[in-house]
Enzyme design. Structure first.
Site, PDB file in Angstrom:
ATOM      1  N   GLU A 223      -2.155   0.020  -8.986  1.00  0.00           N
ATOM      2  CA  GLU A 223      -0.958  -0.710  -8.577  1.00  0.00           C
ATOM      3  C   GLU A 223      -0.510  -1.648  -9.704  1.00  0.00           C
ATOM      4  OE1 GLU A 223      -1.450  -2.722  -4.872  1.00  0.00           O
ATOM      5  OE2 GLU A 223      -2.480  -1.041  -3.914  1.00  0.00           O
TER       6      GLU A 223
ATOM      7  N   HIS B 212       0.497  -5.216   9.290  1.00  0.00           N
ATOM      8  CA  HIS B 212       1.310  -5.167   8.073  1.00  0.00           C
ATOM      9  C   HIS B 212       1.445  -3.704   7.656  1.00  0.00           C
ATOM     10  CE1 HIS B 212       2.820  -6.879   4.233  1.00  0.00           C
ATOM     11  NE2 HIS B 212       2.338  -5.755   3.743  1.00  0.00           N
TER      12      HIS B 212
ATOM     13  N   HIS C  89      -7.266  -5.775  -0.089  1.00  0.00           N
ATOM     14  CA  HIS C  89      -7.132  -4.333  -0.239  1.00  0.00           C
ATOM     15  C   HIS C  89      -7.946  -3.825  -1.425  1.00  0.00           C
ATOM     16  CE1 HIS C  89      -4.114  -0.737  -0.695  1.00  0.00           C
ATOM     17  NE2 HIS C  89      -5.165  -0.425   0.030  1.00  0.00           N
TER      18      HIS C  89
ATOM     19  N   HIS D 170      -7.899  -6.893  -4.290  1.00  0.00           N
ATOM     20  CA  HIS D 170      -6.811  -7.830  -4.534  1.00  0.00           C
ATOM     21  C   HIS D 170      -6.195  -8.217  -3.201  1.00  0.00           C
ATOM     22  CE1 HIS D 170      -5.222  -3.694  -4.677  1.00  0.00           C
ATOM     23  NE2 HIS D 170      -4.114  -4.188  -4.150  1.00  0.00           N
TER      24      HIS D 170
ATOM     25  N   HIS E 218      -3.619  -3.991 -10.697  1.00  0.00           N
ATOM     26  CA  HIS E 218      -4.825  -3.901  -9.886  1.00  0.00           C
ATOM     27  C   HIS E 218      -5.258  -2.446  -9.920  1.00  0.00           C
ATOM     28  CE1 HIS E 218      -2.860  -7.515  -7.758  1.00  0.00           C
ATOM     29  NE2 HIS E 218      -3.725  -7.949  -8.654  1.00  0.00           N
TER      30      HIS E 218
END
Length: 439
Positions: free
Chosen positions: A341, A292, A335, A371, A365
């Protein structure tokens, strides 16, 4: 509604004049002894005079009356706009907010300024380093009042309802799935057409710019020609009862009265102007082999810090796209990030959390707070047949990412009453799949 015209390009030198006054732009020098049509010349500087040419920002405005002609500024009601990051104790938890409520106009009239609510932020406007994230909920147009921000730039993300923004440079119509940047010091007024809601990212001390493309090459992400700047438009109007000019200065609001419209710029030229961008024009770069890819490949605009590669704020979007990675876990991974974020949803369903995260809501976050996808998303992505898949169709999520550790305001944690206190439960069903006797 008046016809709106735009000039394409990002960061270019522009010149524009209202077609009602041809030749309003002086020829041969910026500030002649006598301007055409008896106009006043006024410069708006968005950078220090001595900045390198590549980063020097300024525009010349040719106006009927100069902006200096106004009564003294007085304190203006602050409501829920703040720069006080110590109202409540820090909260490192994963935070999510339900869609913020828009009052009905017959219950409580709110225009764009009085409808601004600060949700979180960090830094200090006086030292010219920091950010703030605001929510706006409004139901009334600004009448005989305008606003300008002495502290920094506003990146406005409409989520519900169109905004007709009248600026000193001309008119800008901004719809959901578009963004608009009003840079420091630019005066503007907002007309709305019903219940309206959206997000604002404010940055102090720096301006937004396009990210460097690096190995991507010459093409990709947001293209400069897709950013649109308004064409000059003026109104010559006296307001005997007083036109209110509201200033945000050092995190506080002030108001001054004058007897004429501030939108009296007949012509302008320069490289410092408001602009808008349609998010559908973003050229997505995505993974086609495995893993990803980091969300940095979705950066539309960045506000750089003094540290190379580290942003005070990035504006990142997650548009509809094809996912073609082979033999890999495709949704966002679990993560812990050194950055903060903040996410919002303009429309549709976010791919990693299809329930709970709703248009008009948001999540935060914070630095190093873990998260990732909820249980349902994880289980589905772990067993789904790996074939080309269209994701985020009909959706548009975005992220304000910052290297600063943001504090949440009292309004965000308590007063707004929109905090989802059960957010943590979306990860509770995650179970162990560990089998030490098999791979």
């Amino acid at each position: 509604m008046a016809e709106l015209k735009y000039m394409p390009g990002f960061g270019n030198e522009f010149s524009s004049e209202d077609p009602r006054c041809p030749g309003a732009l002086p020829e041969g020098q910026n500030n002649p002894q006598v301007c055409p049509y008896g106009l006043y010349a006024e410069q708006l500087s968005g950078s220090a005079f001595t900045c390198p040419r590549s980063s020097n920002k300024r525009s010349w405005l040719y106006r009927i009356l100069p902006s200096v002609r106004h009564k003294p500024f007085q304190a203006f009601e602050q409501k829920n706009l703040t720069q006080n990051w110590d109202e409540v104790e820090p909260d490192p938890n994963q935070l999510r907010w339900k869609p913020f409520e828009i009052p009905r106009a017959d219950e409580k009239k709110l225009d764009f300024v009085t409808g601004l609510h600060t949700l979180c932020g960090a830094g200090d406007a006086r030292s010219r380093n920091g950010i703030a994230i605001h929510i706006y909920t409004c139901n009334t147009s600004m009448i005989n009042r305008c606003f300008y921000n002495s502290d920094g730039d506003f990146l406005i993300v409409p989520q519900q309802g169109n905004l007709l923004i009248l600026t000193e440079f001309g008119k800008i119509l901004v719809e959901p799935n578009e963004i608009c940047v009003i840079q420091q010091g630019m005066r503007f007024s907002v007309e709305v057409f019903g219940e309206t809601r959206g997000y604002v990212l404010e940055v102090y001390g720096v301006h937004f710019e396009l990210p460097d493309l690096g190995p991507i090459g010459a093409n990709g992400l947001a293209n400069p020609r897709d950013f649109l700047t308004p064409v000059a438009w003026y109104e010559e109007r006296t307001v005997p009862s007083g036109y209110s000019v509201i200033s945000k200065y050092q995190g506080k609001l002030f108001v001054a009265l004058q007897d004429f419209s501030p939108f009296n710029v007949v012509a302008w030229h320069g490289n410092y102007a408001p602009y808008k961008y349609n998010l559908d024009n973003f050229m997505v770069i995505n993974c086609v082999a495995f893993d990803h890819a980091d969300p940095s490949i979705f950066t539309v605009l960045t506000a750089k810090s003094m540290r190379p590669g580290v942003a005070i704020a990035d504006f990142v979007i997650f548009p509809p796209r094809w996912v073609v990675g082979n033999n890999t876990f495709r949704p966002p991974y679990y993560h812990r990030n050194c950055m903060s974020e903040f996410m919002g949803l303009i429309k549709g369903h976010y791919e990693a959390k299809e329930e709970g995260f709703q248009p008009g809501g948001s999540s935060l976050h914070s630095a190093m707070t873990p998260h990732g996808p909820d249980m349902e998303c994880f289980e589905k992505a772990s067993t789904v047949k790996l074939e080309p898949e269209r994701v985020a169709e009909g959706a548009m999520a975005f992220m304000f990412e910052s290297s600063l550790s943001m504090a949440v305001t009292k309004w965000g944690l308590q007063t707004s009453n929109r905090l989802d206190k059960d957010y943590y439960r979306c990860w509770e069903p995650l179970k162990s799949h560990f089998h030490p006797d098999q791979k």
